[in-house]
Design an enzyme around this catalytic site. Sequence first.
Site, PDB file in Angstrom:
ATOM      1  N   GLU A 282       0.829  -1.205   0.000  1.00 46.18           N
ATOM      2  CA  GLU A 282       0.000   0.000   0.000  1.00 46.18           C
ATOM      3  C   GLU A 282       0.866   1.258   0.000  1.00 46.18           C
ATOM      4  OE1 GLU A 282      -3.787   0.445   0.283  1.00 46.18           O
ATOM      5  OE2 GLU A 282      -2.686   2.052  -0.684  1.00 46.18           O
ATOM      6  N   ASP A 286       1.193   4.085  -2.977  1.00 45.65           N
ATOM      7  CA  ASP A 286       0.772   5.468  -2.712  1.00 45.65           C
ATOM      8  C   ASP A 286       1.903   6.459  -2.969  1.00 45.65           C
ATOM      9  OD1 ASP A 286      -1.477   4.118  -1.925  1.00 45.65           O
ATOM     10  OD2 ASP A 286      -1.264   4.553   0.216  1.00 45.65           O
ATOM     11  N   SER A 481      -7.106   2.161  -4.028  1.00 40.82           N
ATOM     12  CA  SER A 481      -5.815   2.620  -3.491  1.00 40.82           C
ATOM     13  C   SER A 481      -4.884   3.150  -4.571  1.00 40.82           C
ATOM     14  CB  SER A 481      -5.101   1.457  -2.805  1.00 40.82           C
ATOM     15  OG  SER A 481      -5.544   1.309  -1.506  1.00 40.82           O
TER      16      SER A 481
END
Length: 566
Positions: A282, A286, A481
């Site tokens: 994640e 990002d 995401s």
Amino acid sequence: MALRSLLALLSLVAAASAGTLVLHENRAAVPGGFVSQGPATASDIISLRVALASNNVAGLEAKLTSLSTPGSSEFRQWLSMDEVKAFVAPSSETISAFNAFASANNLKPTVISPNGDWVSINLTVSQANELFGAQFEVFSHPDLTNTITRTLSVSLPSELVGHVDVVHPTTAFIQPNVRLLPAASTIQVEKRAPAASCNTTLPSGVITPACLQALYGIPTTPATQSTNALLVTAYEDEFAEEADLKEFLQLLRPDIPDTETFTLLSTEGGTNPQNLDDAGTEASLDIQYTAGIATEVPLQFLSDGGEDFATSLLDTTTFLDGVASPPTVMTTSYGDSEADFGLSMATKVCNGYMALGSRGISVVFASGDGGVRGNHDTTSVCKDNTFVPVFPAACPYLTSVGSTQGFGPEVAVNFTGGGFSNFFPTPSYQTTQVAGFLETVPTNFAGTFNKTGRGYPDVSVQGWNFEVVVAGETGLVGGTSASSPSFAGIIALINDQLIAAGKPVLGFLNPFLYANPTAFTDITIGHNSGFVCPASSVAFDAAVGWDPLTGSGTPLFPELLAAALA
Ligand SMILES: *[C@@H]1O[C@H](CO)[C@@H](O)[C@H](O)[C@H]1NC(C)=O
Ligand SMILES: *[C@@H]1O[C@H](CO)[C@@H](O)[C@H](O)[C@H]1NC(C)=O
Ligand SMILES: *[C@@H]1O[C@H](CO)[C@@H](O)[C@H](O)[C@H]1NC(C)=O
Ligand SMILES: *[C@@H]1O[C@H](CO)[C@@H](O)[C@H](O)[C@H]1NC(C)=O
């Protein structure tokens, strides 16, 4: 009535109400996955955060509407830290009421937020049970290493009603793993050749920064403004490796220096260890897609070490409340079912984004990965057709980003989170668009959702098969995401140009976005039944105009920039 007997009557009422408990929030059942291990030990110390009511939330809400609505006389005249504090701080009556309660019960509150709206108290479990009409229990969860202490019901002493908005942790049960990467995401360990643009020959394509730039008209030229910053939040021990970012830039943005990095910020002891073993998918996604899209915009990575997601969200907003020159954009790729937070906590967190928006921060969130059914697909949620909204995505004071895939045309991904809040009513900036969508829903629609709620997402961006580097390996991941940091990168680039032109930044985006539908490609195909429920499951269908899968559609950078500069 004589004054004396009136006073006597009033003091009788006061005596009768002192110590009376008024139900504040409760749950009928323990949320899925959590198992009670019995009552918490009476003598254990519990640390509670108490939200003191802000003196003028309605005033701040009206102010934000005025600041963010195109055509308003104070459009984009964002507030200072102290101007926001004037709305958010508790009134002196509220502070006195809480302090009187605290001293009567031998509690020593500590103020834990710059605006004075959060205090912390330490007390024994037995005292907490008594003062807040609670029955604290210890709960385990198969996906949690630690147990948590919660209660199914919390009350307020009558003298605190109207002065206290939240007591945490009490009835909020946040599920573990709130990362918005669907279970089907895969990291492919073999090295892949970098794709220079969208490979439209693949069924859904491999997404790289170059592909997004080509698809949405995003410039590749570096940003110039050092006062601009884009913040990536990191929860649940998600760490971003500088070495991975360097490799990602070498592979996929060879036109910019691979020395581009990020500033580490920390709340609640959050860290960002730099061993490749610590790399989180994640966090890598990002940071790489903010760096890859927002070319040379200063990046910040805020790592929070809070004990649960709700606490982490609060840590983030209260941290930014105390930063005089905050980032202009913040992106968060985490979410849980709205009901797990409960109304009081969700409202307080959402009001935190209202405050950030009014300071000129564009708050961007991923919309969820379970289609109409919560944050993730799980088999248990296929049972009935009651849709589950995701929070914070469904908060009206942030911009919620869904996912698309494919190029001819782009369509909504089946996992894209979307629907209607059960806590927040439809905000005025989207009433026309939501009403238009509701007309497309058949009258005999088998799904159950709240037609008066805030509809989300607001916009969408590609969200499947993003090429990333995690722990030195190149692979493909997907989820809303992926969409949220990419959209945040676009907004940060527009802010760079606004700052360069001597204009205020975009701040709270939604009234501006909904006023400019032609700055988006409308996505009209897709069904968000999710991954796990059968394809035939009841869910929403994408439609002409706004829909709760892709919002107003995918961004057209040149049009969005022109509208921003107008
Ligand atoms: C509450 O206890 C924690 C340790 O459990 C401590 O860090 C904190 O300072 C205490 N807070 C107050 C308000 O006494
Ligand atoms: C696109 O993908 C196909 C199938 O994997 C491959 O044969 C082709 O070379 C790719 N094209 C580009 C431009 O990368
Ligand atoms: C529907 O949403 C409204 C807020 O818009 C709320 O007041 C109401 O309680 C919600 N209904 C249900 C069944 O959750
Ligand atoms: C969702 O899309 C994926 C990928 O295209 C596909 O494998 C899956 O069967 C779809 N699921 C449903 C329920 O449509």
